[in-house]
Design an enzyme around this catalytic site. Structure first.
Site, mmCIF file in Angstrom:
data_model
loop_
_atom_site.group_PDB
_atom_site.id
_atom_site.type_symbol
_atom_site.label_atom_id
_atom_site.label_comp_id
_atom_site.label_asym_id
_atom_site.label_seq_id
_atom_site.Cartn_x
_atom_site.Cartn_y
_atom_site.Cartn_z
ATOM 1 N N CYS A 30 0.831 -1.205 0.000
ATOM 2 C CA CYS A 30 0.000 0.000 0.000
ATOM 3 C C CYS A 30 0.870 1.260 0.000
ATOM 4 O O CYS A 30 1.695 1.461 0.879
ATOM 5 C CB CYS A 30 -0.919 0.007 1.213
ATOM 6 S SG CYS A 30 -2.037 1.429 1.244
ATOM 7 N N HIS A 70 3.714 -6.550 -6.687
ATOM 8 C CA HIS A 70 3.125 -5.476 -7.482
ATOM 9 C C HIS A 70 4.319 -4.795 -8.141
ATOM 10 O O HIS A 70 5.102 -4.136 -7.468
ATOM 11 C CB HIS A 70 2.364 -4.511 -6.565
ATOM 12 C CG HIS A 70 1.678 -3.416 -7.296
ATOM 13 N ND1 HIS A 70 0.587 -2.772 -6.788
ATOM 14 C CD2 HIS A 70 1.918 -2.849 -8.493
ATOM 15 C CE1 HIS A 70 0.191 -1.840 -7.644
ATOM 16 N NE2 HIS A 70 0.991 -1.873 -8.676
#
Length: 150
Positions: A70, A139
């Site tokens: 995040c 990611h």
């Protein structure tokens, strides 16, 4: 399953709030049996709270996911997500994974972002695997930093 998924994730939940607050759990962890297989997706910066959150939901899901990807400002302020990927927090991150693995009988997944070099990213993945992570999702963008340009 309406959209053809084979594995569903919950929205990111705070392991701290999930571990301590029944009202938070009721509001944030809404699911139906058709959601299975389901991965409970948590932010964390405390091994004990992550382990407790995992214990509380392990019978309603099929895996637990630690979000280390995040990039949001709230993650910076709360010191979680990609802001834990620095070397200074490495032992904390590994302890969070170890605590989760020890606490539950279902797999612990970890989502990360790329570190500054490929070698650093590979080393982190090896350390996460050694700590007990069953799956590591990368990611493929660099970790957040308020100093990074571009």
């Amino acid at each position: 399953r309406k959209y053809g998924t084979h594995l569903d994730y919950t929205p990111m939940m705070s392991s701290s709030d999930f571990a301590r607050d029944e009202q938070y759990r009721k509001a944030e962890f809404q699911h139906i049996p058709e959601d299975r297989p389901l991965v409970c997706h948590f932010s964390a910066n405390n091994p004990d709270e992550f382990a407790q959150a995992a214990r509380l939901c392990q019978h309603q899901c099929d895996a637990i996911d630690l979000n280390l990807g995040c990039p949001q400002r709230t993650a910076h302020l709360g010191h979680f997500g990609s802001y834990l990927l620095g070397q200074e927090d490495r032992e904390l991150v590994l302890n969070i994974v170890r605590a989760g693995v020890k606490a539950v009988s279902i797999p612990i997944f970890v989502k990360i972002r790329l570190l500054n070099t490929l070698e650093e990213t590979i080393e982190l993945c090896k350390q996460l695997r050694e700590a007990g992570a069953s799956l590591i999702a990368i990611h493929a963008r660099y970790r957040a930093s308020f100093e990074r340009k571009g």
